[in-house]
Design a protein around this motif. Sequence first.
Motif, PDB file in Angstrom:
ATOM      1  N   PHE A 124       0.830  -1.208   0.000  1.00 11.07           N
ATOM      2  CA  PHE A 124       0.000   0.000   0.000  1.00 11.07           C
ATOM      3  C   PHE A 124       0.868   1.263   0.000  1.00 11.07           C
ATOM      4  CE2 PHE A 124      -3.482  -2.729   1.700  1.00 11.07           C
ATOM      5  CZ  PHE A 124      -4.421  -2.415   0.732  1.00 11.07           C
ATOM      6  N   ILE A 125       1.871   1.285   0.860  1.00 11.55           N
ATOM      7  CA  ILE A 125       2.718   2.475   0.962  1.00 11.55           C
ATOM      8  C   ILE A 125       3.400   2.774  -0.369  1.00 11.55           C
ATOM      9  CG2 ILE A 125       4.822   3.409   2.022  1.00 11.55           C
ATOM     10  CD1 ILE A 125       4.027   1.870   4.581  1.00 11.55           C
ATOM     11  N   LEU A 126       4.014   1.757  -0.964  1.00 10.01           N
ATOM     12  CA  LEU A 126       4.768   1.980  -2.198  1.00 10.01           C
ATOM     13  C   LEU A 126       3.847   2.197  -3.395  1.00 10.01           C
ATOM     14  CD1 LEU A 126       7.738  -0.511  -1.724  1.00 10.01           C
ATOM     15  CD2 LEU A 126       7.649   1.952  -1.288  1.00 10.01           C
ATOM     16  N   SER A 127       2.676   1.563  -3.394  1.00  8.17           N
ATOM     17  CA  SER A 127       1.715   1.809  -4.473  1.00  8.17           C
ATOM     18  C   SER A 127       1.210   3.251  -4.429  1.00  8.17           C
ATOM     19  CB  SER A 127       0.535   0.844  -4.369  1.00  8.17           C
ATOM     20  OG  SER A 127       0.936  -0.483  -4.629  1.00  8.17           O
ATOM     21  N   GLU A 128       0.886   3.717  -3.228  1.00  2.00           N
ATOM     22  CA  GLU A 128       0.388   5.084  -3.103  1.00  2.00           C
ATOM     23  C   GLU A 128       1.476   6.102  -3.401  1.00  2.00           C
ATOM     24  OE1 GLU A 128      -1.377   5.168   0.762  1.00  2.00           O
ATOM     25  OE2 GLU A 128      -3.180   4.089   0.117  1.00  2.00           O
ATOM     26  N   PHE A 129       2.710   5.800  -3.024  1.00  2.28           N
ATOM     27  CA  PHE A 129       3.833   6.656  -3.402  1.00  2.28           C
ATOM     28  C   PHE A 129       3.988   6.700  -4.918  1.00  2.28           C
ATOM     29  CE2 PHE A 129       8.464   6.272  -4.522  1.00  2.28           C
ATOM     30  CZ  PHE A 129       8.718   7.632  -4.543  1.00  2.28           C
ATOM     31  N   TRP A 130       3.894   5.539  -5.546  1.00  2.00           N
ATOM     32  CA  TRP A 130       4.008   5.434  -7.000  1.00  2.00           C
ATOM     33  C   TRP A 130       2.890   6.228  -7.683  1.00  2.00           C
ATOM     34  CZ3 TRP A 130       5.213  -0.034  -9.442  1.00  2.00           C
ATOM     35  CH2 TRP A 130       5.617   0.123 -10.775  1.00  2.00           C
ATOM     36  N   ILE A 131       1.664   6.091  -7.170  1.00  2.00           N
ATOM     37  CA  ILE A 131       0.526   6.820  -7.741  1.00  2.00           C
ATOM     38  C   ILE A 131       0.720   8.325  -7.593  1.00  2.00           C
ATOM     39  CG2 ILE A 131      -1.947   7.291  -7.449  1.00  2.00           C
ATOM     40  CD1 ILE A 131      -2.181   4.302  -6.565  1.00  2.00           C
ATOM     41  N   PHE A 142      -8.123  13.647  -8.825  1.00  3.16           N
ATOM     42  CA  PHE A 142      -8.885  12.738  -9.691  1.00  3.16           C
ATOM     43  C   PHE A 142      -8.266  11.349  -9.698  1.00  3.16           C
ATOM     44  CE2 PHE A 142      -8.731  10.788 -13.966  1.00  3.16           C
ATOM     45  CZ  PHE A 142     -10.051  10.351 -14.043  1.00  3.16           C
ATOM     46  N   VAL A 143      -6.941  11.284  -9.838  1.00  3.47           N
ATOM     47  CA  VAL A 143      -6.257   9.996  -9.893  1.00  3.47           C
ATOM     48  C   VAL A 143      -6.425   9.239  -8.579  1.00  3.47           C
ATOM     49  CG1 VAL A 143      -3.994   8.884 -10.042  1.00  3.47           C
ATOM     50  CG2 VAL A 143      -4.585  10.709 -11.641  1.00  3.47           C
ATOM     51  N   LEU A 144      -6.267   9.933  -7.447  1.00  6.39           N
ATOM     52  CA  LEU A 144      -6.410   9.271  -6.152  1.00  6.39           C
ATOM     53  C   LEU A 144      -7.861   8.883  -5.886  1.00  6.39           C
ATOM     54  CD1 LEU A 144      -3.927  11.443  -4.076  1.00  6.39           C
ATOM     55  CD2 LEU A 144      -3.652   9.039  -4.726  1.00  6.39           C
ATOM     56  N   GLY A 145      -8.807   9.680  -6.398  1.00  7.40           N
ATOM     57  CA  GLY A 145     -10.209   9.298  -6.308  1.00  7.40           C
ATOM     58  C   GLY A 145     -10.478   8.037  -7.105  1.00  7.40           C
ATOM     59  N   LEU A 146      -9.861   7.949  -8.285  1.00  6.30           N
ATOM     60  CA  LEU A 146      -9.975   6.740  -9.115  1.00  6.30           C
ATOM     61  C   LEU A 146      -9.379   5.546  -8.392  1.00  6.30           C
ATOM     62  CD1 LEU A 146     -10.666   5.476 -11.907  1.00  6.30           C
ATOM     63  CD2 LEU A 146      -8.371   6.138 -12.651  1.00  6.30           C
ATOM     64  N   TYR A 147      -8.220   5.746  -7.782  1.00  2.00           N
ATOM     65  CA  TYR A 147      -7.566   4.681  -7.013  1.00  2.00           C
ATOM     66  C   TYR A 147      -8.460   4.204  -5.863  1.00  2.00           C
ATOM     67  CZ  TYR A 147      -4.796   3.212  -2.946  1.00  2.00           C
ATOM     68  OH  TYR A 147      -4.346   2.578  -1.821  1.00  2.00           O
ATOM     69  N   SER A 148      -9.025   5.154  -5.106  1.00  2.00           N
ATOM     70  CA  SER A 148      -9.880   4.786  -3.976  1.00  2.00           C
ATOM     71  C   SER A 148     -11.122   4.043  -4.439  1.00  2.00           C
ATOM     72  CB  SER A 148     -10.292   6.046  -3.199  1.00  2.00           C
ATOM     73  OG  SER A 148      -9.166   6.675  -2.626  1.00  2.00           O
ATOM     74  N   THR A 149     -11.667   4.460  -5.589  1.00  2.00           N
ATOM     75  CA  THR A 149     -12.866   3.815  -6.117  1.00  2.00           C
ATOM     76  C   THR A 149     -12.573   2.378  -6.537  1.00  2.00           C
ATOM     77  OG1 THR A 149     -13.709   5.941  -6.909  1.00  2.00           O
ATOM     78  CG2 THR A 149     -14.668   3.960  -7.877  1.00  2.00           C
ATOM     79  N   VAL A 150     -11.479   2.195  -7.274  1.00  2.81           N
ATOM     80  CA  VAL A 150     -11.116   0.851  -7.743  1.00  2.81           C
ATOM     81  C   VAL A 150     -10.784  -0.050  -6.562  1.00  2.81           C
ATOM     82  CG1 VAL A 150      -9.459  -0.490  -9.099  1.00  2.81           C
ATOM     83  CG2 VAL A 150     -10.328   1.675  -9.990  1.00  2.81           C
ATOM     84  N   ASN A 258     -18.960   5.714   0.112  1.00  2.00           N
ATOM     85  CA  ASN A 258     -17.508   5.613  -0.058  1.00  2.00           C
ATOM     86  C   ASN A 258     -17.156   5.468  -1.527  1.00  2.00           C
ATOM     87  OD1 ASN A 258     -14.807   4.907  -0.042  1.00  2.00           O
ATOM     88  ND2 ASN A 258     -15.101   2.991   1.055  1.00  2.00           N
ATOM     89  N   PHE A 259     -17.862   4.609  -2.221  1.00  2.00           N
ATOM     90  CA  PHE A 259     -17.579   4.320  -3.623  1.00  2.00           C
ATOM     91  C   PHE A 259     -17.941   5.494  -4.543  1.00  2.00           C
ATOM     92  CE2 PHE A 259     -19.546   2.791  -7.612  1.00  2.00           C
ATOM     93  CZ  PHE A 259     -18.402   2.350  -8.261  1.00  2.00           C
ATOM     94  N   VAL A 260     -19.114   6.084  -4.321  1.00  2.00           N
ATOM     95  CA  VAL A 260     -19.663   7.076  -5.248  1.00  2.00           C
ATOM     96  C   VAL A 260     -18.939   8.421  -5.181  1.00  2.00           C
ATOM     97  CG1 VAL A 260     -21.715   8.497  -5.722  1.00  2.00           C
ATOM     98  CG2 VAL A 260     -21.948   6.029  -5.391  1.00  2.00           C
ATOM     99  N   PHE A 261     -18.511   8.827  -4.007  1.00  2.00           N
ATOM    100  CA  PHE A 261     -18.050  10.205  -3.834  1.00  2.00           C
ATOM    101  C   PHE A 261     -16.549  10.414  -4.036  1.00  2.00           C
ATOM    102  CE2 PHE A 261     -22.114  10.439  -1.582  1.00  2.00           C
ATOM    103  CZ  PHE A 261     -22.601  11.645  -2.066  1.00  2.00           C
ATOM    104  N   GLN A 262     -15.758   9.344  -4.188  1.00  3.36           N
ATOM    105  CA  GLN A 262     -14.312   9.542  -4.204  1.00  3.36           C
ATOM    106  C   GLN A 262     -13.811  10.320  -5.419  1.00  3.36           C
ATOM    107  OE1 GLN A 262     -12.775   9.017  -1.307  1.00  3.36           O
ATOM    108  NE2 GLN A 262     -14.927   8.546  -0.919  1.00  3.36           N
ATOM    109  N   ILE A 263     -14.277   9.993  -6.609  1.00  4.12           N
ATOM    110  CA  ILE A 263     -13.831  10.727  -7.794  1.00  4.12           C
ATOM    111  C   ILE A 263     -14.331  12.170  -7.778  1.00  4.12           C
ATOM    112  CG2 ILE A 263     -14.032  10.873 -10.315  1.00  4.12           C
ATOM    113  CD1 ILE A 263     -13.778   7.854 -10.436  1.00  4.12           C
ATOM    114  N   PRO A 264     -15.630  12.432  -7.471  1.00  2.00           N
ATOM    115  CA  PRO A 264     -16.061  13.831  -7.374  1.00  2.00           C
ATOM    116  C   PRO A 264     -15.267  14.635  -6.345  1.00  2.00           C
ATOM    117  CG  PRO A 264     -17.970  12.400  -7.505  1.00  2.00           C
ATOM    118  CD  PRO A 264     -16.777  11.506  -7.354  1.00  2.00           C
TER     119      PRO A 264
END
Length: 394
Positions: A124-131, A142-150, A258-264
């Motif tokens: 998780f730490i290295l993936s989030e650093f990479w993102i 937007f990218v982190l919202g996409l990550y949280s949604t996926v 949690n799912f719906v609001f992350q990208i917005p």
Amino acid sequence: MLEPTNDKAGHVEEIHWPSLVAAITSVSAVGIAIGLGLPLLSIILEKRGVPSTLIGLNTAMMGVASMLAAVVTTKLAHRFGVVQTMIWAVFLSALSSLGFYYAENLLLWFPLRIVFHGATTTLFILSEFWINAASPPSKRGFVLGLYSTVFSLGFAAGPLVFSVVGSEGLMPFLIGACIILAAAIPIFIARNESPIVDEKPELHFVRYIFLVPTATAAVFVFGAVTVGGGSLFTSYATRLGFNESQAALLLTVMGVGNFVFQIPLGLLADRMRDKRPLLSIMATIGLVGALLLPSLSSNWIILAIILLFWGGCVSGMYTVGLSHLGTRLTGVDLVAANAAFVFCYAVGMVLGPPTIGTAMDFANPSGFAWAVAFFFGLYVLLSGIRLLFMGKRG
């Protein structure tokens, strides 16, 4: 290696999709495995007649492992590289997940929990650093919202897999291990795109906790409320008079939020140069929502509507907090701060459940709402003070 065009602050100027796909898909695969493993391990221990106290104690090793991993991950990434550290973490996660099936003695499950959750925390730490490293400031939310949604989809898919395969035999463990091993594929494909941690952090690990306190405090509250509140909400709802089905549906509504609001929320964060006011607003909504829970207990529909928005705001604190972290820092400082970020999440994950549980014992059932409000209130106070008196710092 990752060599996109950088701005003067060291941030990339355009989305680096190969890196993002690798990091997001790998950590989402791990999310599926964790979502499968949590109910699976608890059910097996219960079938073996293990007391609930010991089951809870064994589960608490998640937080302990996360804190330990957060302290050493930056050093491992500096010494061995991001990709190699992540690949080793994948294999350790897969092997330890199989180990639960073969370990008959409960005592062996404690070190297995440490290895499994320590390795997944490293991912998780290295993936989030990479993102964060592969995202331009203008689109990071937007990218982190996409990550949280996926990731939310992956984590939700885990219990679904469990409902299909059940808890008998080797099969559920084998499926979990295979899903984790699949996380290595995108990492290996994008190995030449990974960020480089070519120097040691300048500060001690603890200093990074306080370097961007608005972000680290946000994830502490997120950990306390999501893990503590999520684990005890069903009990709270049934004590209010709802049946188990209605209580489970309310918990599902929070998950939908949690799912719906992350990208917005991520897109909104991208429009804000200073993301701290948004974090304060979400914490205030969380505080107000928690305070309203006792008075709304008689109306399931209104309670569900409140929980939909409340769930989105709670999880948004993680997404926006991580975005704020990436805006403030780059390079080795970012990976070290990301480790501190996850460390604070783990602390919240350890302190949240007993705090909320104790509050429910003292004030049944409204103690749940008051304890959750306490965590949000602390954050509103902290963020308000920093916004008023600390200017642009933190």
